[in-house]
Design an enzyme around this catalytic site. Structure first.
Site, short mmCIF file in Angstrom:
data_model
loop_
_atom_site.label_atom_id
_atom_site.label_comp_id
_atom_site.label_asym_id
_atom_site.label_seq_id
_atom_site.Cartn_x
_atom_site.Cartn_y
_atom_site.Cartn_z
N LYS A 71 -1.56 4.71 9.62
CA LYS A 71 -2.18 6.05 9.63
C LYS A 71 -3.50 6.13 10.27
CE LYS A 71 -0.82 8.40 5.87
NZ LYS A 71 -0.71 8.16 3.97
N ASP A 108 -1.03 15.02 3.55
CA ASP A 108 -0.76 14.44 2.08
C ASP A 108 -2.04 15.93 0.93
OD1 ASP A 108 0.67 12.83 2.33
OD2 ASP A 108 -1.27 11.25 3.00
#
Ligand code: ATR
Length: 279
Positions: A71, A108
């Site tokens: 990520k 997110d």
């Protein structure tokens, strides 16, 4: 031979990847909306990441989700990085654009907020301080989103204090860092309390977060979703809080990617939850 339109491919890359619920989620949406497309889990080791990113668009991939351990690294390999991904320092959603460029986003925080809005619509950013336990990658995304919607005070404690201090340095003065040993004071007067540590996750130590000062009627939410009912949520509920489990964040963070890749805005509802839980 006639050129048939290519069936769009998407997927998730990580290392390992077997635990990911994303294939079940996207698979459910593809089937439900009758979309011709596939979503594939791919175990890509860090050493193969650059090669994989070159190949995937050529194979017909329109984009991918990115999970641990890629990520953060992926930001350096992308051509266009959204402001929120840059602020968080990680991306979870890539779009392989037609001009060959890789667009990286982090959904997110938006996923967290959409879940909260759906399951605790009474909560408003101006209701009072927000208390966050944990200062890892997930906490960073959630705190950035809380600041964006106008929360005025965010109390933050982390076992390793320096990570909380770094977060305050990066994200701003609305953050008040508490020492881990004083974390029990954080829920005092807080309208929203969030577990962003991995405590409570199946297989992790069963350490309890201190909730004696949690107000009745406050909202408590956990980013952990295995199990759905964590010790944190069980205790918060017993103390009269309105609880929101972490599964919805996973579902909502996935929706923007699905929409960009397959041109359809998917719903997050009970059927979606059931599909992922039964997978
Ligand atoms: P994620 O991307 O899910 O946020 P992470 O960056 O590894 O994962 O962060 C995990 C969080 O859980 C951190 O806040 C971590 O605290 P440290 O920064 O001190 O490691 C927290 N955490 C994990 N195990 C813990 C434990 N046993 N007690 C307290 N906090 C813990």
């Amino acid at each position: 031979m006639t050129d048939l339109p290519r069936i769009p491919l998407a997927g998730v890359i990580g290392h390992p990847i077997a635990h990911s619920r994303s294939p079940a989620l996207h698979g459910h949406w593809l089937k439900r909306y009758g979309i011709k497309g596939h979503y594939i889990p791919m175990d890509i080791a860090p050493a193969d990441l650059v090669d994989a990113l070159k190949m995937l668009p050529k194979l017909g991939f329109v984009g991918i989700n990115v999970t641990i351990p890629h990520k953060e690294t992926i930001l350096r390999l992308a051509d266009v990085v959204t402001d929120r991904a840059a602020l968080i320092g990680a991306a979870n959603t890539l779009i392989f654009r037609k001009d060959g460029k890789i667009h990286a986003d982090n959904t997110d925080g938006a996923g967290f907020m959409a879940n909260l809005r759906q399951l605790a619509p009474q909560w408003q950013p101006t209701d009072g301080p927000v208390a966050v336990f944990g200062a890892g990658g997930a906490a960073r995304a959630v705190i950035a989103a809380l600041i964006e919607v106008g929360v005025r005070e965010i109390r933050l404690a982390n076992r390793t204090r320096i990570r909380a201090e770094t977060l305050r340095h990066d994200l701003g003065a609305k953050l008040v860092v508490y020492d881990w040993v004083h974390a029990r004071d954080m829920p005092d007067g807080a309208a929203l309390v969030i577990n962003a540590t991995s405590l409570g996750m199946s297989g992790k130590p069963d350490l309890r977060l201190p909730l004696e000062r949690l107000e009745r009627g406050a909202v408590a939410t956990d980013l952990v979703y295995t199990p759905l009912m964590t010790p944190f949520l069980t205790e918060a509920q017993a103390r009269g809080a309105h609880i929101v489990d972490g599964l919805g964040m996973l579902l909502h963070q996935a929706a923007p990617g699905f929409e960009r890749w397959f041109n359809y805005r998917p719903e997050v509802d009970d059927a979606t939850r059931a599909a992922v839980l039964s997978a």
